[in-house]
Design an enzyme around this catalytic site. Sequence first.
Site, mmCIF file in Angstrom:
data_model
loop_
_atom_site.group_PDB
_atom_site.id
_atom_site.type_symbol
_atom_site.label_atom_id
_atom_site.label_comp_id
_atom_site.label_asym_id
_atom_site.label_seq_id
_atom_site.Cartn_x
_atom_site.Cartn_y
_atom_site.Cartn_z
ATOM 1 N N ASN A 84 0.865 -1.172 0.000
ATOM 2 C CA ASN A 84 0.000 0.000 0.000
ATOM 3 C C ASN A 84 0.901 1.221 0.000
ATOM 4 O OD1 ASN A 84 -2.515 -1.383 0.172
ATOM 5 N ND2 ASN A 84 -2.110 -1.787 2.329
ATOM 6 N N GLN A 91 -2.342 2.719 3.492
ATOM 7 C CA GLN A 91 -1.044 2.595 4.170
ATOM 8 C C GLN A 91 -1.150 3.212 5.558
ATOM 9 O OE1 GLN A 91 2.384 4.394 2.196
ATOM 10 N NE2 GLN A 91 3.818 3.441 3.652
ATOM 11 N N VAL A 93 1.543 2.344 8.047
ATOM 12 C CA VAL A 93 2.912 2.452 8.567
ATOM 13 C C VAL A 93 3.791 2.990 7.437
ATOM 14 C CG1 VAL A 93 4.867 1.225 9.585
ATOM 15 C CG2 VAL A 93 2.538 0.516 10.167
ATOM 16 N N HIS A 97 6.820 -1.468 2.939
ATOM 17 C CA HIS A 97 6.687 -2.882 3.303
ATOM 18 C C HIS A 97 5.862 -3.618 2.267
ATOM 19 C CE1 HIS A 97 3.498 -0.558 5.293
ATOM 20 N NE2 HIS A 97 2.703 -1.604 5.129
ATOM 21 N N HIS A 99 3.456 -6.834 1.904
ATOM 22 C CA HIS A 99 2.702 -7.878 2.580
ATOM 23 C C HIS A 99 2.884 -9.152 1.746
ATOM 24 C CE1 HIS A 99 0.092 -5.144 5.081
ATOM 25 N NE2 HIS A 99 0.394 -4.303 4.117
HETATM 26 P P1 AMP Z 1 -0.320 -1.046 5.818
HETATM 27 O O1 AMP Z 1 -1.728 -0.813 6.281
HETATM 28 O O2 AMP Z 1 -0.237 -1.538 4.407
HETATM 29 O O3 AMP Z 1 0.567 0.150 6.088
HETATM 30 O O4 AMP Z 1 0.206 -2.237 6.686
HETATM 31 C C1 AMP Z 1 0.729 -2.097 7.958
HETATM 32 C C2 AMP Z 1 0.702 -3.455 8.593
HETATM 33 O O5 AMP Z 1 1.562 -3.442 9.713
HETATM 34 C C3 AMP Z 1 -0.683 -3.891 9.089
HETATM 35 O O6 AMP Z 1 -1.060 -5.106 8.443
HETATM 36 C C4 AMP Z 1 -0.463 -4.077 10.605
HETATM 37 O O7 AMP Z 1 -1.192 -5.150 11.131
HETATM 38 C C5 AMP Z 1 1.036 -4.300 10.688
HETATM 39 N N1 AMP Z 1 1.666 -3.948 11.945
HETATM 40 C C6 AMP Z 1 1.547 -2.788 12.628
HETATM 41 N N2 AMP Z 1 2.326 -2.809 13.730
HETATM 42 C C7 AMP Z 1 2.953 -4.006 13.739
HETATM 43 C C8 AMP Z 1 3.892 -4.625 14.624
HETATM 44 N N3 AMP Z 1 4.332 -4.024 15.718
HETATM 45 N N4 AMP Z 1 4.300 -5.882 14.321
HETATM 46 C C9 AMP Z 1 3.858 -6.509 13.218
HETATM 47 N N5 AMP Z 1 2.994 -5.968 12.346
HETATM 48 C C10 AMP Z 1 2.541 -4.734 12.596
#
Ligand code: AMP
Length: 109
Positions: A84, A91, A93, A97, A99
């Site tokens: 994302n 998105q 974070v 990344h 997935h």
């Molecule tokens: P996005 O929404 O594409 O930015 O994905 C962020 C992902 O990070 C989500 O699927 C969350 O569940 C995952 N996430 C957030 N914090 C953590 C963490 N501390 N450890 C593992 N996954 C995380």
Amino acid sequence: MSIFKKIIDRELPAEIVYEDEFCLAFKDIQPKAPVHLLLIPKIEIRSLAEANENHKELLGHLLLKASEIAHQQGLDSGFQVITNSGESVGQTVFHLHFHILGGKKLSWP
Ligand code: AMP
């Protein structure tokens, strides 16, 4: 500093399944499939939209590792690799990344 940078620096725990000089893969904390991993570069890039020519080799490395890790996790019949890029598409974070998802029938989009 993003949550993922803290995972890289071991300031936050994570279930790490793969690591090398350039990247880290760990289990998503809120899995959306039986296998749901996040593959991240160790350098901070906010999203795919902010990657540039200097990251070409790194991006190739990440995609090849995504496939290798998916197979290591037993996803021989198929997997999804999703990123994302931007808040408007979900998105949450802001550290690039990918997935890696699999282990059940997945829909698209
Ligand atoms: P996005 O929404 O594409 O930015 O994905 C962020 C992902 O990070 C989500 O699927 C969350 O569940 C995952 N996430 C957030 N914090 C953590 C963490 N501390 N450890 C593992 N996954 C995380």
